[in-house]
Design a protein around this motif. Sequence first.
Motif, PDB file in Angstrom:
ATOM      1  N   LYS A   1       0.864  -1.185   0.000  1.00 25.01           N
ATOM      2  CA  LYS A   1       0.000   0.000   0.000  1.00 25.01           C
ATOM      3  C   LYS A   1       0.893   1.225   0.000  1.00 25.01           C
ATOM      4  N   ASP A   2       0.289   2.380  -0.329  1.00 24.01           N
ATOM      5  CA  ASP A   2       1.062   3.621  -0.281  1.00 24.01           C
ATOM      6  C   ASP A   2       1.431   3.902   1.181  1.00 24.01           C
ATOM      7  N   PRO A   3       2.721   4.072   1.481  1.00 24.48           N
ATOM      8  CA  PRO A   3       3.113   4.282   2.877  1.00 24.48           C
ATOM      9  C   PRO A   3       2.651   5.619   3.473  1.00 24.48           C
ATOM     10  N   SER A   4       2.340   6.617   2.640  1.00 25.65           N
ATOM     11  CA  SER A   4       1.932   7.907   3.205  1.00 25.65           C
ATOM     12  C   SER A   4       0.505   7.810   3.735  1.00 25.65           C
ATOM     13  N   SER A   5       0.162   8.705   4.661  1.00 28.26           N
ATOM     14  CA  SER A   5      -1.173   8.648   5.269  1.00 28.26           C
ATOM     15  C   SER A   5      -2.192   9.469   4.491  1.00 28.26           C
ATOM     16  N   PHE A   6      -1.782  10.064   3.377  1.00 31.06           N
ATOM     17  CA  PHE A   6      -2.665  11.004   2.683  1.00 31.06           C
ATOM     18  C   PHE A   6      -3.662  10.336   1.742  1.00 31.06           C
ATOM     19  N   LEU A   7      -3.206   9.369   0.972  1.00 35.22           N
ATOM     20  CA  LEU A   7      -4.079   8.755  -0.022  1.00 35.22           C
ATOM     21  C   LEU A   7      -4.270   7.281   0.289  1.00 35.22           C
ATOM     22  N   LYS A   8      -5.418   6.753  -0.163  1.00 35.31           N
ATOM     23  CA  LYS A   8      -5.639   5.311  -0.008  1.00 35.31           C
ATOM     24  C   LYS A   8      -5.327   4.672  -1.357  1.00 35.31           C
ATOM     25  N   VAL A   9      -4.104   4.193  -1.475  1.00 37.52           N
ATOM     26  CA  VAL A   9      -3.607   3.691  -2.754  1.00 37.52           C
ATOM     27  C   VAL A   9      -2.988   2.300  -2.563  1.00 37.52           C
ATOM     28  N   LEU A  10      -3.306   1.401  -3.499  1.00 44.40           N
ATOM     29  CA  LEU A  10      -2.668   0.081  -3.520  1.00 44.40           C
ATOM     30  C   LEU A  10      -1.683   0.043  -4.675  1.00 44.40           C
TER      31      LEU A  10
ATOM     32  N   LEU B   1      -4.865   4.738 -10.912  1.00 43.18           N
ATOM     33  CA  LEU B   1      -4.492   6.144 -10.791  1.00 43.18           C
ATOM     34  C   LEU B   1      -3.291   6.468 -11.671  1.00 43.18           C
ATOM     35  N   GLU B   2      -2.334   5.557 -11.692  1.00 43.68           N
ATOM     36  CA  GLU B   2      -1.064   5.813 -12.390  1.00 43.68           C
ATOM     37  C   GLU B   2      -0.481   4.473 -12.856  1.00 43.68           C
ATOM     38  N   VAL B   3       0.112   4.466 -14.028  1.00 44.63           N
ATOM     39  CA  VAL B   3       0.701   3.212 -14.549  1.00 44.63           C
ATOM     40  C   VAL B   3       2.123   3.466 -15.032  1.00 44.63           C
ATOM     41  N   ASN B   4       3.029   2.572 -14.727  1.00 44.39           N
ATOM     42  CA  ASN B   4       4.291   2.535 -15.461  1.00 44.39           C
ATOM     43  C   ASN B   4       4.445   1.143 -16.060  1.00 44.39           C
ATOM     44  N   THR B   5       5.562   0.834 -16.654  1.00 43.71           N
ATOM     45  CA  THR B   5       5.610  -0.398 -17.454  1.00 43.71           C
ATOM     46  C   THR B   5       5.326  -1.671 -16.656  1.00 43.71           C
ATOM     47  N   SER B   6       5.772  -1.744 -15.387  1.00 41.44           N
ATOM     48  CA  SER B   6       5.579  -3.012 -14.686  1.00 41.44           C
ATOM     49  C   SER B   6       4.835  -2.893 -13.358  1.00 41.44           C
ATOM     50  N   MET B   7       4.234  -1.751 -13.112  1.00 44.35           N
ATOM     51  CA  MET B   7       3.552  -1.559 -11.837  1.00 44.35           C
ATOM     52  C   MET B   7       2.446  -0.522 -12.017  1.00 44.35           C
ATOM     53  N   ALA B   8       1.389  -0.606 -11.206  1.00 45.93           N
ATOM     54  CA  ALA B   8       0.333   0.408 -11.292  1.00 45.93           C
ATOM     55  C   ALA B   8      -0.153   0.763  -9.890  1.00 45.93           C
ATOM     56  N   LYS B   9      -0.662   1.984  -9.755  1.00 49.07           N
ATOM     57  CA  LYS B   9      -1.191   2.439  -8.467  1.00 49.07           C
ATOM     58  C   LYS B   9      -2.703   2.547  -8.580  1.00 49.07           C
ATOM     59  N   VAL B  10      -3.390   1.970  -7.602  1.00 47.72           N
ATOM     60  CA  VAL B  10      -4.861   1.916  -7.641  1.00 47.72           C
ATOM     61  C   VAL B  10      -5.440   2.797  -6.533  1.00 47.72           C
ATOM     62  N   LEU B  11      -6.287   3.740  -6.926  1.00 48.87           N
ATOM     63  CA  LEU B  11      -6.942   4.608  -5.945  1.00 48.87           C
ATOM     64  C   LEU B  11      -8.186   3.897  -5.445  1.00 48.87           C
ATOM     65  N   LEU B  12      -8.265   3.679  -4.126  1.00 49.56           N
ATOM     66  CA  LEU B  12      -9.393   2.930  -3.559  1.00 49.56           C
ATOM     67  C   LEU B  12     -10.679   3.759  -3.526  1.00 49.56           C
ATOM     68  N   ILE B  13     -11.826   3.070  -3.518  1.00 52.38           N
ATOM     69  CA  ILE B  13     -13.118   3.785  -3.550  1.00 52.38           C
ATOM     70  C   ILE B  13     -13.347   4.635  -2.305  1.00 52.38           C
ATOM     71  N   THR B  14     -12.655   4.328  -1.218  1.00 56.90           N
ATOM     72  CA  THR B  14     -12.859   5.102   0.010  1.00 56.90           C
ATOM     73  C   THR B  14     -11.993   6.367   0.067  1.00 56.90           C
ATOM     74  N   ASP B  15     -11.142   6.574  -0.924  1.00 59.12           N
ATOM     75  CA  ASP B  15     -10.327   7.795  -0.932  1.00 59.12           C
ATOM     76  C   ASP B  15     -11.180   8.986  -1.372  1.00 59.12           C
ATOM     77  N   SER B  16     -10.950  10.132  -0.755  1.00 60.31           N
ATOM     78  CA  SER B  16     -11.794  11.301  -1.052  1.00 60.31           C
ATOM     79  C   SER B  16     -11.588  11.831  -2.481  1.00 60.31           C
ATOM     80  N   ASN B  17     -10.553  11.356  -3.169  1.00 67.09           N
ATOM     81  CA  ASN B  17     -10.344  11.767  -4.565  1.00 67.09           C
ATOM     82  C   ASN B  17     -11.085  10.866  -5.551  1.00 67.09           C
TER      83      ASN B  17
END
Lengths: 264, 171
Positions: A120-129, A156-172
Motif C-alpha cells: 500500500k502507499d506508505p503515506s497517510s494522505f491517499l488510499k492507494v494500492l 491512478l497511475e501506470v508505469n511499465t511493470s507496476m500500477a497504483k490503484v486509488l481505492l473507492i474510500t479515498d476522497s479523490n
Amino acid sequence: MKSLKFIKYFIIFISIAVFILLFSFAGLLNPVEGVLNSIISPIVSFFNNISSKVSDIGKSAGSVGDLEKENSNLKNKVDELTLEISQLKESKAENESLRKQLGFVGSIKYKTIIASVLTKDPSSFLKVLIIDKGSKDGIKKDMAVVSEGFLLGRVLEVNTSMAKVLLITDSNFQISGITQDSRALGIVKGQIGSGIAMETIPKDKNVKTGDMVITANLETGVPAGLLIGKITDIYTENNGLFQKASISPFASLDDVKNVILVSM
Amino acid sequence: MKRFFLIFLTCLILLLEVAFFTNVKIFGITPNIFLMFLLASSFIIPEQDIFYLAFFGSLFLDLFSPIIFGAQTIIILLILFLVFLTSRFLFTNVNFILLFLLATVSTILFDVLFGLVLFLSGLRVDVIFYARNSLVPQIIVNSLLALLFYPFVLLIWENISRFQSKARLLK
C-alpha cells in the motif's frame, strides 16, 4: 570550525533530484521506473506477505469470540442465497429465451487482468494500492479494479511493470453509479476519513436503504454493472435539491491480496 | 565495513517502511522510519554518506509514492539540509529534546510539502481531517523512532570503529 561540507553535498544531490523530477514530469523515466520496479517487486512482495501474515495473526487472535456468531449468520445467508440463485437461474433462462426471440447479441464480455497487491502507499494522505502489473500487461489509467467481484477502485497511475490503484474510500475517488432497484443515477464519491457516499441523487427517486449500487456506464473504461455497495442511510443534501446516500462498500479494503482489472 | 552496515540497515529500513508497516500500522499510521533514521544518523555518520543514503533511499520510496517520481527525494533532501543547518549552527550537543524537536518539525514539514505536491498534482487532501487524526500519532511515533535510532546507530557505529582500530593495530 564547523564542517560545511553538507552544503556542497546538498547542492549536488538536490540538483540531480530536480533533473530527475523534470525528466519524470516529461515522462522520460517510465522505462527506468519499470525496470527498477521489476527488480524490486519480488522483494517487496515477500516482505508484504510476511507483514500481511503478522497482521492476520493479530486480527484473528482478537476475533475468535465472534467466529461462532459469524458462522451462524453465514449459514443463514447461504440458505437465503441458495433460494435467490434458483430464482435467478429461472430468470436467466427466461431472459435468454427472450433475447433469442428478439435477436439480441450475447452479453458483452469484459477483458480481465489478474494482478497481485505488492503493497500500500506508505503515506497517510491517499488510499492507494500498488499492484504488480503495468502497461506492458495491458493496464491503462482509469481502468476499474475489482476484488471478490466488487468494485475496489480505479487505476491512478501506470508505469511499465507496476500500477497504483486509488481505492473507492479515498476522497479523490468518484464514479457514476446507479441504484439497482430504483434506477437512480448519482455520483459515488469516497468520503474524507472512510466510507463512500452517493451524491446528486434526484429527489423524485425513491431510494431505499438496502438498495444495491452498481456502476453506471458513463465513464470510459469502466463497465456497467460492477457492484459497489449497499445503501445504509439516506438524507437530503444541503441545497435541498438532491438526495445523498451513505454506502457500505462490498469490497473488503483492508486485506486485499489479489485484484482483477476490468475493461470493456 | 561501516558502509556495508549502513547499506544493509538502510535496505532493511526501506523495506520495513514500504512493505511491513503499511500492513502493521502503529496507532493507525505508517511511520516515516527512513526519515527518522536519517535524522538520528546525521549526528553520527559522515555527511557524504548520509546524503548518498538519503538520495538513493528516497528514490526507492518514490517508486511506491503516489506523487511524481523525484518529488519525495527533493522533500527528504530539503529536510535533511535543514536538520544539518540546525544541528551545526543552533545546537552544540545532541540530546533527547533536540531529537524530539527535530523529529516533530521534520514530520510536520514532510507532511506539508507532501500535501502541497499532492495538491499541485490535482489531488484533494483534507488538511484539517489529517491534522486531527494522523498528525499527532505520527509525531509521537516518529519522535520515538528517532530517539531509538540515535543510541542504536551510535552503539553499532562505535563498536565497528573500535573493531576496525583493533584490526589495524593487529596488522
